[in-house]
Design a protein around this motif. Sequence first.
Motif, mmCIF file in Angstrom:
data_model
loop_
_atom_site.group_PDB
_atom_site.id
_atom_site.type_symbol
_atom_site.label_atom_id
_atom_site.label_comp_id
_atom_site.label_asym_id
_atom_site.label_seq_id
_atom_site.Cartn_x
_atom_site.Cartn_y
_atom_site.Cartn_z
ATOM 1 N N ALA A 50 -25.411 -6.235 13.572
ATOM 2 C CA ALA A 50 -24.443 -7.048 12.827
ATOM 3 C C ALA A 50 -25.010 -7.519 11.495
ATOM 4 O O ALA A 50 -24.266 -7.964 10.619
ATOM 5 N N TYR A 51 -26.343 -7.396 11.332
ATOM 6 C CA TYR A 51 -26.992 -7.871 10.108
ATOM 7 C C TYR A 51 -26.922 -6.807 9.011
ATOM 8 O O TYR A 51 -27.934 -6.447 8.394
ATOM 9 N N GLU A 52 -25.760 -6.289 8.775
ATOM 10 C CA GLU A 52 -25.541 -5.336 7.685
ATOM 11 C C GLU A 52 -24.490 -5.936 6.760
ATOM 12 O O GLU A 52 -23.343 -6.133 7.171
ATOM 13 N N PHE A 53 -24.905 -6.244 5.537
ATOM 14 C CA PHE A 53 -24.035 -6.997 4.651
ATOM 15 C C PHE A 53 -23.828 -6.249 3.348
ATOM 16 O O PHE A 53 -24.724 -5.584 2.847
ATOM 17 N N ASN A 54 -22.641 -6.414 2.795
ATOM 18 C CA ASN A 54 -22.353 -5.857 1.472
ATOM 19 C C ASN A 54 -22.228 -6.934 0.401
ATOM 20 O O ASN A 54 -22.201 -6.630 -0.787
ATOM 21 N N CYS A 55 -22.130 -8.199 0.850
ATOM 22 C CA CYS A 55 -21.988 -9.285 -0.113
ATOM 23 C C CYS A 55 -22.332 -10.589 0.583
ATOM 24 O O CYS A 55 -22.550 -10.637 1.800
ATOM 25 N N LEU A 56 -22.378 -11.652 -0.205
ATOM 26 C CA LEU A 56 -22.726 -12.962 0.320
ATOM 27 C C LEU A 56 -21.769 -13.399 1.420
ATOM 28 O O LEU A 56 -22.188 -13.928 2.453
ATOM 29 N N GLN A 57 -20.469 -13.185 1.245
ATOM 30 C CA GLN A 57 -19.504 -13.658 2.233
ATOM 31 C C GLN A 57 -19.672 -12.936 3.568
ATOM 32 O O GLN A 57 -19.546 -13.550 4.641
ATOM 33 N N ASP A 58 -19.964 -11.626 3.557
ATOM 34 C CA ASP A 58 -20.203 -10.895 4.808
ATOM 35 C C ASP A 58 -21.356 -11.534 5.577
ATOM 36 O O ASP A 58 -21.292 -11.692 6.811
ATOM 37 N N PHE A 59 -22.416 -11.879 4.850
ATOM 38 C CA PHE A 59 -23.560 -12.532 5.482
ATOM 39 C C PHE A 59 -23.161 -13.888 6.058
ATOM 40 O O PHE A 59 -23.501 -14.218 7.204
ATOM 41 N N LEU A 60 -22.440 -14.689 5.281
ATOM 42 C CA LEU A 60 -22.086 -16.035 5.721
ATOM 43 C C LEU A 60 -21.249 -16.016 6.992
ATOM 44 O O LEU A 60 -21.388 -16.906 7.846
ATOM 45 N N ASP A 61 -20.399 -15.011 7.154
ATOM 46 C CA ASP A 61 -19.574 -14.927 8.363
ATOM 47 C C ASP A 61 -20.453 -14.826 9.607
ATOM 48 O O ASP A 61 -20.198 -15.488 10.633
ATOM 49 N N VAL A 62 -21.498 -13.999 9.545
ATOM 50 C CA VAL A 62 -22.413 -13.840 10.679
ATOM 51 C C VAL A 62 -23.311 -15.074 10.814
ATOM 52 O O VAL A 62 -23.612 -15.537 11.922
ATOM 53 N N TYR A 63 -23.714 -15.617 9.696
ATOM 54 C CA TYR A 63 -24.610 -16.778 9.634
ATOM 55 C C TYR A 63 -23.992 -17.978 10.351
ATOM 56 O O TYR A 63 -24.640 -18.632 11.181
#
Length: 337
Positions: A50-63
């Motif tokens: 799940a730690y595959e991100f294309n932008c800050l918001q993608d990361f924040l959703d998992v975070y």
Amino acid sequence: MNLARLIADMPKAELHLHIEGTLEPELMMQLASRNQVTLPYATVEDIRQAYEFNCLQDFLDVYYLGMSVLLKREDFFDLAWAYLEKMAAQNVTHVEVFFDPQGHTSRGVSFDTVLSGLTDAFDKARRDFGISSKLIMCFLRHLSEEEAFDTLEHACSCKSHIHGVGLDSSENGHPPSKFRRVFAEARDQGFTPVAHAGEEGPPSYVTEALDELHIERIDHGNRALEDPALVKRIADSGMAMTVCPLSNKRLQVVPDLADHPLRLMLNAGICATVNSDDPSYFGGYVNDNYLAVADALGLTHAEIVQLGRNSFIGSFMNDADKRAAVAHFDDFVDKAN
């Protein structure tokens, strides 16, 4: 001494670290089990995928999903202690750590539960490892300024444990000026102000953070380099900039570390520092960030030394402690040469 050994052995400070971003998949699963929290992941490997991100918001959703396992004082202690043990092994002697109380109070976890668990760990790290620390409470910029004021009210009763206030979360569309009034109140209450600016947002966000929030350190700041006058202003001020190379790469702020502006910052006279941001999610702690950017840019021994020294110069230690830390660092360098 080769660069890898220099990076591993030299004393360092870390100035840009979100404690919630150190939640490793193994600890996430352990806390989920302990607290009977259901996650949408069956295994540690599922979390890693799940730690595959294309932008800050993608990361924040998992975070923010990961935060759901943090419920009790002991959870926050375990989270911080796991990070501090790693820092002791990486010769980090001082840390300045962000925490996001709004990410927890919104879930019904009390401010005091969060803060007490963290301070328990940092107090133990000072005793056991000699690691000094300062906590910086961040406001979530996608929320309202009114909600930030509520969080500041809690912090005002805990001033002995919280050194500063910061601004993080989704940058685009949430300029620093949105939080002008709450930062003014925080400064009046004696908190040191910092802010994430110029990571995804434009150079004007850095200018706003300087002029309207009156920050004393710039977190990220990459895009400030698009404005030569702003670069000169930052360099002339001596203000530190907390740079996070692996975070920049993972979030596609700088897709290729060979294009990272860190050397340009140093050449411009900016007090740039190397940090890990959210290391569990971005693939490495502070030494990993030094190694990755040193390799990508071909940094020299002198540039690594400058970055290490900057980490103490840019810290919020008091003057006496800062002089002692810099002297200790310089002594290490002299003996290493």
